[in-house]
Design an enzyme around this catalytic site. Sequence first.
Site, short mmCIF file in Angstrom:
data_model
loop_
_atom_site.label_atom_id
_atom_site.label_comp_id
_atom_site.label_asym_id
_atom_site.label_seq_id
_atom_site.Cartn_x
_atom_site.Cartn_y
_atom_site.Cartn_z
CE LYS A 21 52.79 -67.00 6.13
NZ LYS A 21 53.36 -68.35 6.34
CD GLN A 37 51.49 -70.63 3.82
OE1 GLN A 37 51.71 -70.48 3.66
NE2 GLN A 37 50.80 -71.43 4.47
CG ASP A 76 58.14 -72.70 7.02
OD1 ASP A 76 57.71 -71.69 8.54
OD2 ASP A 76 57.01 -73.30 6.66
#
Length: 290
Positions: free
Chosen positions: A54, A98, A121
């Site tokens: 990422k 995460q 997200d």
Amino acid sequence: MSAIIIEGRTAAAQIKADVANKAQEYTAKWNRPLGLDVILIGDNPASQVYIRTKQQACMLVGIRSNVHFLPSSTSQAEVLTLIHQLNVSPDVQGILLQLPLPLGFDAQPLINAIDPLKDVDGLHPSNLGLLLAGQPNFIPCTPQGCLKLIQLCADKIEGKNAVVIGRSLLVGKSIAALLTNASATVTLAHSKTKNLKELCQNADILVCAIGHPGLITGEFIKPGAIVIDVGISRVIDDQNNSILKGDVEFESAREIAGYLTPVPGGVGPLTVAYLLANTLLAGHLQQQQS
Ligand code: NAD
């Protein structure tokens, strides 16, 4: 019959090129780059690899990225404090926690604490609610990638029978919502589902988000179906090499399916591309609100 293999890389490259152009315009207009801050708690090796990918992707499109590496001894309260700091920072457009978190952490209150306008997200309850209402701001990245791949294969989604296996918020439930919004008839299957094979055999679109390598063999697949393999598991192959494997047994599935995504190289590249796109969207939404 041999399935058409649908790679995610080409579509991902187009999305990234578009984000790169628009990120440059954003930086010029607002005199600061877009910023994505990632919180990684603990030392999960798979998460470390994902985060590196990422970060590299951010760098290539001109998004500033910053990873907060926190030891698993960090308290839930300390993570909350960091999230509150990032929520108010004008340099941070996107916040990504995460997942999965190490044992002892409760992910949901942390996700709930993220400013919904920075929730790239798409897992904050407000964003999931908007998704269910068919008016999404942020669509979770992996489900968005699955939908893109399905759109590349299907002449239309409306009226198709879709089976999604896996009911996590991160993947399965959100894919089911997206396909429902696109007027498919959706069955959401999970570990307690009876007659999984028979359900799958009726699916024009089959999305597998389980995390059980090779569980779905050709026998589960309707001839000509679109099969999207989200699962990624690390396994040891016959030559004693560590490799990535999907939920779908590739060789038997390719004989039956019409379209099939590979692992790696299917959904994964699109997950990363949509994270960048969501960061750009976050920047624009925040500017509209200010
Ligand atoms: P999860 O563990 O939260 O959910 C797994 C789901 O599978 C659960 O809902 C469970 O009920 C279901 N399940 C388990 N065993 C089953 C069985 N035998 N039959 C039917 N259903 C069963 O996992 P997740 O976060 O949703 O991730 C699923 C997979 O997708 C994992 O392999 C993960 O690594 C992968 N993943 C890939 C990407 C990507 O970018 N490609 C992104 C996120 C997750």
